[in-house]
Design a protein around this motif. Structure first.
Motif, PDB file in Angstrom:
ATOM      1  N   ASN A  37       0.824  -1.219   0.000  1.00  0.00           N
ATOM      2  CA  ASN A  37       0.000   0.000   0.000  1.00  0.00           C
ATOM      3  C   ASN A  37       0.856   1.267   0.000  1.00  0.00           C
ATOM      4  O   ASN A  37       0.619   2.205   0.765  1.00  0.00           O
ATOM      5  CB  ASN A  37      -0.957   0.010   1.207  1.00  0.00           C
ATOM      6  N   LYS A  68       2.368   4.811  -0.632  1.00  0.00           N
ATOM      7  CA  LYS A  68       1.822   6.142  -0.908  1.00  0.00           C
ATOM      8  C   LYS A  68       2.979   7.092  -1.213  1.00  0.00           C
ATOM      9  O   LYS A  68       4.016   7.044  -0.547  1.00  0.00           O
ATOM     10  CB  LYS A  68       1.008   6.648   0.282  1.00  0.00           C
ATOM     11  N   LYS A 107      -5.315  -4.813  -8.415  1.00  0.00           N
ATOM     12  CA  LYS A 107      -6.018  -4.172  -7.300  1.00  0.00           C
ATOM     13  C   LYS A 107      -5.064  -3.306  -6.485  1.00  0.00           C
ATOM     14  O   LYS A 107      -5.389  -2.176  -6.113  1.00  0.00           O
ATOM     15  CB  LYS A 107      -6.664  -5.241  -6.413  1.00  0.00           C
ATOM     16  N   GLN A 108      -3.865  -3.836  -6.217  1.00  0.00           N
ATOM     17  CA  GLN A 108      -2.861  -3.079  -5.476  1.00  0.00           C
ATOM     18  C   GLN A 108      -2.425  -1.849  -6.268  1.00  0.00           C
ATOM     19  O   GLN A 108      -2.219  -0.766  -5.714  1.00  0.00           O
ATOM     20  CB  GLN A 108      -1.649  -3.978  -5.195  1.00  0.00           C
ATOM     21  N   GLU A 130      -5.005   0.881  -6.194  1.00  0.00           N
ATOM     22  CA  GLU A 130      -4.976   1.561  -4.894  1.00  0.00           C
ATOM     23  C   GLU A 130      -3.808   2.527  -4.816  1.00  0.00           C
ATOM     24  O   GLU A 130      -3.948   3.651  -4.314  1.00  0.00           O
ATOM     25  CB  GLU A 130      -4.894   0.523  -3.772  1.00  0.00           C
ATOM     26  N   TYR A 131      -2.654   2.119  -5.333  1.00  0.00           N
ATOM     27  CA  TYR A 131      -1.477   2.997  -5.364  1.00  0.00           C
ATOM     28  C   TYR A 131      -1.775   4.267  -6.169  1.00  0.00           C
ATOM     29  O   TYR A 131      -1.419   5.379  -5.771  1.00  0.00           O
ATOM     30  CB  TYR A 131      -0.287   2.224  -5.949  1.00  0.00           C
ATOM     31  N   THR A 171     -10.157   4.259  -9.639  1.00  0.00           N
ATOM     32  CA  THR A 171     -11.384   3.546  -9.265  1.00  0.00           C
ATOM     33  C   THR A 171     -11.655   2.342 -10.147  1.00  0.00           C
ATOM     34  O   THR A 171     -12.572   1.563  -9.874  1.00  0.00           O
ATOM     35  CB  THR A 171     -12.595   4.493  -9.347  1.00  0.00           C
TER      36      THR A 171
END
Length: 396
Positions: free
Chosen positions: A62, A64, A375-376, A379-380, A384
């Protein structure tokens, strides 16, 4: 000591902390990887994030972008600097690049430099106003510079940065904002001498640093050796020979490859672990174009059987694949590549094209791993959804 190509792949990927991927956590994970690798490369292109972000998203759970920004510009544990071209590395490495700063001062800081007359005014502006970029200074005179004629303000700030008087305080996009180094780095660090007192020591240090950055490296000319100033091919080979005699690097053979490879002596435990057999469940990751893993593309072709050329600067008619293409890793093999584009307005990741490697058989396990990886990745990016321009390949 000889490795099979599979063992060589496993060694490199475990060393690179992407087998398995995304097992490091948070800002500490970012620091852990950069300390481990020495540096990561920066590039100003931002298609699905800057290159450092792409490097880190495949290793940090995850990830950021704020993690890296804070470590660079708030915590001051990392630095923008020159190593393998534009790079990011730990502040502890500051003394090792003294030679670069001294060379820059000799080149740009003497009385004959075209920026010499405005330097006192630049320093005065920084003292009076705080961190500044070139657009904040009204020195619009054009000067002949190393790459091309440019504004005197930009030349002055960059020169002061190259010789260490300034550091990058922060960036606005890719625009650099500078401030005095002494305001932000500890005086104890700035007073440390260069640990390498001779050119031979400097070459040996930097050769080991490059081996560490990749994991397994040969002495052949490649992009992996870029940025080691003053070092020619014969000096690289001589440094490797000295390091091998001192036991600081170990020579490794890989099946069906005539050139020897080298690893750091500290990696001997990992080498024996790989030789004894590793059993890691295959997972997928998307790899940055300038990822440390890909610094030596001839090596990647030999060991992984994967040929990758970054085609961003090629004319469209000469591209085999696309403008900004990411390799796809599954387990210890590259299985595909794709050209992404993030549409921030609608929050969608567009897959312009997807290319499987020849003779690739897509198993259910691989498909599940790729879905999880997507999916990862979404998210990074803060996306959407993902849409494929040439028909759906995977259902997310």
């Amino acid at each position: 000591m000889q490795l099979t190509k599979k063992q060589a792949r496993q060694f490199i990927l475990i060393h690179q902390m992407i087998m398995p991927p995304r097992k490091l956590m948070g800002k500490e994970g970012v620091l852990q990887y950069i300390h481990h690798a020495g540096c990561i490369q920066f590039d100003p292109l931002n298609v699905v994030g800057y290159n450092p972000y792409l490097v880190l998203q495949s290793r940090i759970e995850n990830f950021k972008s704020e993690y890296l920004q804070e470590l660079l510009y708030s915590d001051r544990k990392l630095l923008d600097g020159w190593d393998k071209n534009m790079s990011i590395y730990s502040i502890e490495d500051w003394p090792y690049f003294s030679r670069y700063r001294e060379e820059a001062y000799q080149r740009y800081g003497d009385g004959s430099s075209p920026i010499n007359k405005i330097l006192p005014k630049v320093r005065e502006a920084l003292n009076r106003n705080g961190p500044l970029s070139s657009i904040d200074l009204n020195f619009d005179t054009m000067v002949d510079w190393s790459w091309a004629p440019t504004r005197a303000a930009r030349a002055a700030l960059e020169s002061m940065y190259y010789w260490g008087e300034l550091i990058i305080h922060h960036k606005v996009g890719t625009r650099k904002v500078y401030d005095f180094t002494k305001k932000h780095l500890p005086s104890e660090l700035l007073s440390l001498p260069d640990p390498n007192t001779t050119m031979e020591q400097y070459f040996e240090w930097h050769v080991k640093r490059r081996i560490k950055a990749v994991g397994l490296l040969w002495g052949r000319p490649s992009d992996a050796w870029l940025g080691i100033r003053w070092m020619k091919s014969n000096e690289c080979i001589e440094a490797l020979s000295r390091l091998e005699k001192k036991g600081e690097v170990l020579r490794i053979e890989v099946e069906d490859i005539k050139y020897p490879f080298y690893i750091l002596k500290e990696e001997a435990p990992l080498l024996h672990e790989v030789l004894n057999g590793v059993d890691v469940e295959p997972q997928a990751s998307f790899i940055a174009p300038l990822d440390n893993l890909l610094w030596d593309r001839k090596l990647i072709k030999e060991i992984f059987g994967f040929e990758y050329v970054w085609e961003v600067y090629k004319p469209v008619s000469e591209r085999k694949y696309g403008y900004y293409v990411l390799p796809v890793l599954y387990g210890d093999r590259f299985v595909a590549r794709f050209e992404p584009k993030f549409d921030k307005k609608i929050g969608k990741l567009n897959i312009i094209n997807w290319w499987w490697e020849p003779d690739m058989i897509v198993s259910k396990e691989m498909e599940k791993a790729l879905i999880q990886c997507f999916k990862q990745f979404l998210e990074y990016l803060g996306a959407t959804g993902v849409q494929f321009n040439n028909g759906s390949i995977l259902t997310i």
